[in-house]
Design an enzyme around this catalytic site. Structure first.
Site, PDB file in Angstrom:
ATOM      1  N   LYS A 125      20.893 -22.872 -35.262  1.00 43.05           N
ATOM      2  CA  LYS A 125      22.061 -23.031 -36.137  1.00 43.05           C
ATOM      3  C   LYS A 125      21.575 -23.354 -37.537  1.00 43.05           C
ATOM      4  CE  LYS A 125      26.608 -23.101 -36.024  1.00 43.05           C
ATOM      5  NZ  LYS A 125      27.565 -22.366 -35.178  1.00 43.05           N
ATOM      6  N   ASP A 165      30.058 -18.868 -39.386  1.00 37.34           N
ATOM      7  CA  ASP A 165      30.649 -20.097 -38.842  1.00 37.34           C
ATOM      8  C   ASP A 165      31.617 -20.582 -39.918  1.00 37.34           C
ATOM      9  OD1 ASP A 165      30.142 -22.219 -36.489  1.00 37.34           O
ATOM     10  OD2 ASP A 165      30.414 -23.374 -38.314  1.00 37.34           O
TER      11      ASP A 165
HETATM   12  P1  NDP Z   1      36.638 -20.787 -40.783  1.00 31.76           P
HETATM   13  O1  NDP Z   1      35.895 -21.273 -41.960  1.00 31.76           O
HETATM   14  O2  NDP Z   1      37.079 -19.387 -40.720  1.00 31.76           O
HETATM   15  O3  NDP Z   1      37.937 -21.700 -40.553  1.00 31.76           O
HETATM   16  C1  NDP Z   1      37.845 -23.080 -40.369  1.00 31.76           C
HETATM   17  C2  NDP Z   1      39.234 -23.658 -40.264  1.00 31.76           C
HETATM   18  O4  NDP Z   1      39.114 -25.025 -39.892  1.00 31.76           O
HETATM   19  C3  NDP Z   1      39.980 -23.647 -41.590  1.00 31.76           C
HETATM   20  O5  NDP Z   1      41.365 -23.570 -41.350  1.00 31.76           O
HETATM   21  C4  NDP Z   1      39.599 -24.997 -42.187  1.00 31.76           C
HETATM   22  O6  NDP Z   1      40.546 -25.504 -43.123  1.00 31.76           O
HETATM   23  C5  NDP Z   1      39.564 -25.875 -40.955  1.00 31.76           C
HETATM   24  N1  NDP Z   1      38.573 -26.953 -41.157  1.00 31.76           N
HETATM   25  C6  NDP Z   1      37.263 -26.826 -41.385  1.00 31.76           C
HETATM   26  N2  NDP Z   1      36.669 -28.022 -41.551  1.00 31.76           N
HETATM   27  C7  NDP Z   1      37.653 -28.916 -41.418  1.00 31.76           C
HETATM   28  C8  NDP Z   1      37.683 -30.323 -41.468  1.00 31.76           C
HETATM   29  N3  NDP Z   1      36.576 -31.053 -41.711  1.00 31.76           N
HETATM   30  N4  NDP Z   1      38.885 -30.940 -41.253  1.00 31.76           N
HETATM   31  C9  NDP Z   1      40.006 -30.197 -41.012  1.00 31.76           C
HETATM   32  N5  NDP Z   1      40.026 -28.864 -40.954  1.00 31.76           N
HETATM   33  C10 NDP Z   1      38.877 -28.236 -41.152  1.00 31.76           C
HETATM   34  O7  NDP Z   1      35.720 -21.156 -39.533  1.00 31.76           O
HETATM   35  P2  NDP Z   1      35.753 -20.547 -38.055  1.00 31.76           P
HETATM   36  O8  NDP Z   1      37.139 -20.229 -37.667  1.00 31.76           O
HETATM   37  O9  NDP Z   1      34.719 -19.502 -37.993  1.00 31.76           O
HETATM   38  O10 NDP Z   1      35.207 -21.778 -37.198  1.00 31.76           O
HETATM   39  C11 NDP Z   1      36.086 -22.774 -36.660  1.00 31.76           C
HETATM   40  C12 NDP Z   1      35.358 -23.513 -35.540  1.00 31.76           C
HETATM   41  O11 NDP Z   1      34.979 -22.579 -34.522  1.00 31.76           O
HETATM   42  C13 NDP Z   1      34.060 -24.225 -35.951  1.00 31.76           C
HETATM   43  O12 NDP Z   1      33.913 -25.405 -35.194  1.00 31.76           O
HETATM   44  C14 NDP Z   1      32.982 -23.254 -35.531  1.00 31.76           C
HETATM   45  O13 NDP Z   1      31.749 -23.888 -35.273  1.00 31.76           O
HETATM   46  C15 NDP Z   1      33.588 -22.703 -34.243  1.00 31.76           C
HETATM   47  N6  NDP Z   1      33.059 -21.415 -33.820  1.00 31.76           N
HETATM   48  C16 NDP Z   1      33.162 -20.321 -34.625  1.00 31.76           C
HETATM   49  C17 NDP Z   1      32.670 -19.109 -34.190  1.00 31.76           C
HETATM   50  C18 NDP Z   1      32.841 -17.859 -34.978  1.00 31.76           C
HETATM   51  O14 NDP Z   1      32.552 -16.788 -34.440  1.00 31.76           O
HETATM   52  N7  NDP Z   1      33.316 -17.914 -36.199  1.00 31.76           N
HETATM   53  C19 NDP Z   1      31.974 -18.986 -32.892  1.00 31.76           C
HETATM   54  C20 NDP Z   1      32.005 -20.173 -32.094  1.00 31.76           C
HETATM   55  C21 NDP Z   1      32.502 -21.343 -32.568  1.00 31.76           C
HETATM   56  P3  NDP Z   1      40.198 -25.517 -44.688  1.00 31.76           P
HETATM   57  O15 NDP Z   1      40.272 -24.091 -45.132  1.00 31.76           O
HETATM   58  O16 NDP Z   1      41.225 -26.396 -45.294  1.00 31.76           O
HETATM   59  O17 NDP Z   1      38.798 -26.081 -44.793  1.00 31.76           O
END
Ligand code: NDP
Length: 443
Positions: A125, A165
């Site tokens: 990662k 991510d």
């Molecule tokens: P994105 O950046 O596309 O979206 C993240 C979302 O979560 C946004 O709505 C963001 O809001 C919110 N968010 C992020 N950090 C925080 C925080 N500290 N507090 C509150 N809200 C938060 O990321 P992904 O959708 O790709 O990833 C989301 C989760 O899924 C992560 O944990 C990631 O590790 C996991 N994941 C992702 C994969 C992938 O293929 N993308 C694969 C496996 C797991 P805002 O815009 O306001 O920051």
């Protein structure tokens, strides 16, 4: 004291000030004890001591030029955790909260997750404390190119294959891949999540969210029910949340709430996903803008999304977003399934509370493995210079999620913990990695 607890205590004291990494080890290591009892050779070969120590940790300076001409400096990380069953594979996160503890927890989880997919990929990662929010495309490109100016030495198609991510989507992968190609002269599958015009795979954008819903499909099957008439609450509104919502709706559930880091929207008529995509994917805006699309919706600034009554709760934002207060609300409101789209969404106490109340709970390493699974399929297509159809890949994804569920469920049952998918996923994921490490000797 048991072997797992000794290794856990030692690893915690050796890595102080890394709370997220401690939490991930505390969630995983004790659950492996039944398998360890069956395999004394693991302790003899110090498998756990080796497992908790990353093979390599790279920390580097990332200087870049802002639009006003100022030079900014961020910190970059890549933790190459374990390559026993394949080259390191795992996403890159750009978020101001990123530090070594967060990257290590994610990398450690990734080792088990990648093993669970049944595909030949090790765990890693990376990321940076860079915040892409509010930056121009040129600034994001400047940062990504500088990030790769250092990282390109350590990655490659058969060495380490980064992906997206939080804060890293198609735009960022494009900039990073372009710079990697310029520096190495190699046109290869060294990143996944690439655009479809230059080696990307169909379904990769949807994979984590769709995979999560395929996991929930299996969970509902065990509970002898379906998505029909179920209400879902999905935190976040990024890549995982949007495509989880899309597939949940296709399967007949009604998604009534989504969020971002400022607040959540509640729409009793069911979330209009086209509106969310327009706000998040096109405008890169804030979730409260949804109110302009739908009169039926409410926006709750800084509210707790888990207070919205639902049958299915799917945390898809970030780590530790579902704590005891949220778990209590979900239980009181009759929630039957919690499946983690985000990594380590739920604290340990909240997880235990949900499990003890009879809520069927799936940990992220199983429930969100669809993203990395389709990434591995992207690698396979790149190395054989072919492209599979959307339907073919979607079908493989659904099968992989079914196998992850079945494997995790069976492992838990075998060791007397029926229905405990946390223990089952940990044991099933660990077993293959441990055998590979044993076979490859102790150097
Ligand atoms: P994105 O950046 O596309 O979206 C993240 C979302 O979560 C946004 O709505 C963001 O809001 C919110 N968010 C992020 N950090 C925080 C925080 N500290 N507090 C509150 N809200 C938060 O990321 P992904 O959708 O790709 O990833 C989301 C989760 O899924 C992560 O944990 C990631 O590790 C996991 N994941 C992702 C994969 C992938 O293929 N993308 C694969 C496996 C797991 P805002 O815009 O306001 O920051």
């Amino acid at each position: 004291m048991s072997y797992t607890m000794r290794v856990l205590q030692h690893a915690i004291s050796k890595n102080p000030n890394e709370p997220e990494f401690h939490q991930a080890m505390t969630e995983i290591l004790p659950t492996l004890q039944p398998l360890i009892d069956e395999h004394p050779e693991y302790e003899k070969a110090s498998i756990l001591e080796r497992l908790v120590e990353p093979e390599r940790q790279i920390i580097f300076r990332v200087p870049w030029v802002a639009d006003n001409g100022e030079i900014r400096v961020n910190r970059g990380f890549r933790v190459q955790y374990n390559s026993a069953i394949g080259p390191y594979k795992g996403g890159i996160r750009f978020h101001p909260s990123v530090n070594l503890s967060i990257i290590k927890f994610l990398g450690f989880e990734q080792v088990f997750k990648n093993s669970l997919t049944g595909l030949p990929i090790g765990g890693g990662k990376g990321g940076s404390d860079f915040d892409p929010k509010g930056k121009s495309d040129r600034e994001v490109m400047s940062f990504c190119q500088s990030f790769i100016n250092e990282l390109y030495r350590y990655v490659g198609a058969d060495q380490d294959i980064p992906a997206g991510d939080i804060g890293v989507g198609g735009r960022e992968i494009g900039f990073m891949y372009g710079q990697y190609k310029r520096l190495t002269g190699q046109y290869e599958g060294s990143y996944t999540g690439k655009g479809l015009t230059y080696g990307g795979s169909l379904v990769r954008t949807q994979a984590t969210g769709y995979g999560l819903i395929y996991m929930v499909e299996n969970m509902l099957n065990t509970l002898k029910t379906t998505f029909a008439d179920k209400t879902a609450v999905i935190s976040g509104s990024g890549n995982v949340a949007i495509y989880a919502a899309e597939k949940a709706e296709q399967f007949g559930a009604k998604v009534v709430a989504m969020s971002d880091s400022n607040g959540y929207i509640y729409d009793p008529q069911g979330i209009d996903l086209d509106a969310v995509k327009e706000i998040k994917e096109v405008r890169r805006g804030r979730i409260h803008e949804y109110l302009k699309f739908r009169d039926s919706a409410q926006y709750v600034e800084n509210g707790l999304i888990w207070s919205v009554a639902c049958d299915l709760a799917l945390p898809c934002a970030t780590q530790n977003e579902l704590l005891e207060d949220g778990a209590k609300l979900l239980i009181d409101n009759g929630c039957i399934v919690v499946a983690e789209g985000s990594n380590m969404s739920t604290s340990l106490d909240a997880t235990h509370m949900l499990q003890q109340s009879g809520v069927l709970f799936s940990p992220g390493k199983a429930a969100n493995a669809g993203g990395v699974a389709v990434s591995a399929l992207e690698m396979a297509q790149n190395s054989s210079r072919i492209s599979w159809s959307f339907e073919e890949i979607d079908c493989m994804l659904r099968t992989i999620m079914h196998e992850i569920y079945a494997g995790s469920y069976a492992a838990a049952e075998k060791y007397g913990m029926k229905g405990n998918l946390v223990a089952g996923a940990n044991i099933a994921g660990f077993s293959k990695v441990a055998e590979a490490m044993l076979a490859q000797g102790a150097v």
